[in-house]
Design a protein around this motif. Structure first.
Motif, mmCIF file in Angstrom:
data_model
loop_
_atom_site.group_PDB
_atom_site.id
_atom_site.type_symbol
_atom_site.label_atom_id
_atom_site.label_comp_id
_atom_site.label_asym_id
_atom_site.label_seq_id
_atom_site.Cartn_x
_atom_site.Cartn_y
_atom_site.Cartn_z
ATOM 1 N N GLU A 1 -5.149 -77.528 10.256
ATOM 2 C CA GLU A 1 -6.328 -76.035 9.886
ATOM 3 C C GLU A 1 -6.289 -75.695 9.073
ATOM 4 O O GLU A 1 -6.792 -74.826 8.219
ATOM 5 N N GLN A 2 -5.282 -75.012 9.144
ATOM 6 C CA GLN A 2 -4.609 -73.873 8.161
ATOM 7 C C GLN A 2 -4.174 -74.024 6.807
ATOM 8 O O GLN A 2 -4.352 -73.566 5.834
ATOM 9 N N MET A 3 -3.846 -75.541 6.882
ATOM 10 C CA MET A 3 -3.753 -76.130 5.347
ATOM 11 C C MET A 3 -4.820 -76.455 4.717
ATOM 12 O O MET A 3 -4.963 -76.172 3.120
ATOM 13 N N THR A 4 -5.898 -76.633 5.670
ATOM 14 C CA THR A 4 -7.622 -76.485 4.106
ATOM 15 C C THR A 4 -8.803 -75.769 4.659
ATOM 16 O O THR A 4 -8.208 -75.041 5.172
ATOM 17 N N GLU A 5 -9.737 -75.984 3.514
ATOM 18 C CA GLU A 5 -10.785 -74.902 4.009
ATOM 19 C C GLU A 5 -11.753 -75.994 3.313
ATOM 20 O O GLU A 5 -12.007 -76.611 1.966
ATOM 21 N N VAL A 6 -12.642 -75.913 3.888
ATOM 22 C CA VAL A 6 -14.152 -76.786 4.350
ATOM 23 C C VAL A 6 -14.965 -76.460 3.694
ATOM 24 O O VAL A 6 -15.415 -74.652 4.391
ATOM 25 N N VAL A 7 -15.587 -76.218 2.392
ATOM 26 C CA VAL A 7 -16.158 -75.232 1.427
ATOM 27 C C VAL A 7 -17.906 -75.950 1.650
ATOM 28 O O VAL A 7 -17.399 -77.264 0.903
#
Length: 64
Positions: free
Chosen positions: A28-34
């Protein structure tokens, strides 16, 4: 004797610096959902002469 003590000191320095692995990073810290917004731009058709300026094709350059 002094060489052995030097080796032990160098090994101790390396172990102090690299002796343990860094903390684990969660997925969860490696990805970002935009959320993306649909663009209102009109895409150029492949038959549009201006579209040929955006890419190069060897077969097109040779006239094949």
């Amino acid at each position: 004797m002094s060489q052995e003590a030097t080796m032990d000191a160098a090994a101790a320095i390396r172990h102090a610096r690299f002796g343990k692995l860094p903390e684990r990073i969660r997925y969860e810290q490696m990805t970002e959902v935009v959320q993306s917004e649909p663009s209102g731009a009109v895409k150029a058709s492949p038959d549009d002469p201006a579209a040929y300026h955006t890419f190069s094709c060897l077969a097109l350059d040779l006239g094949l």
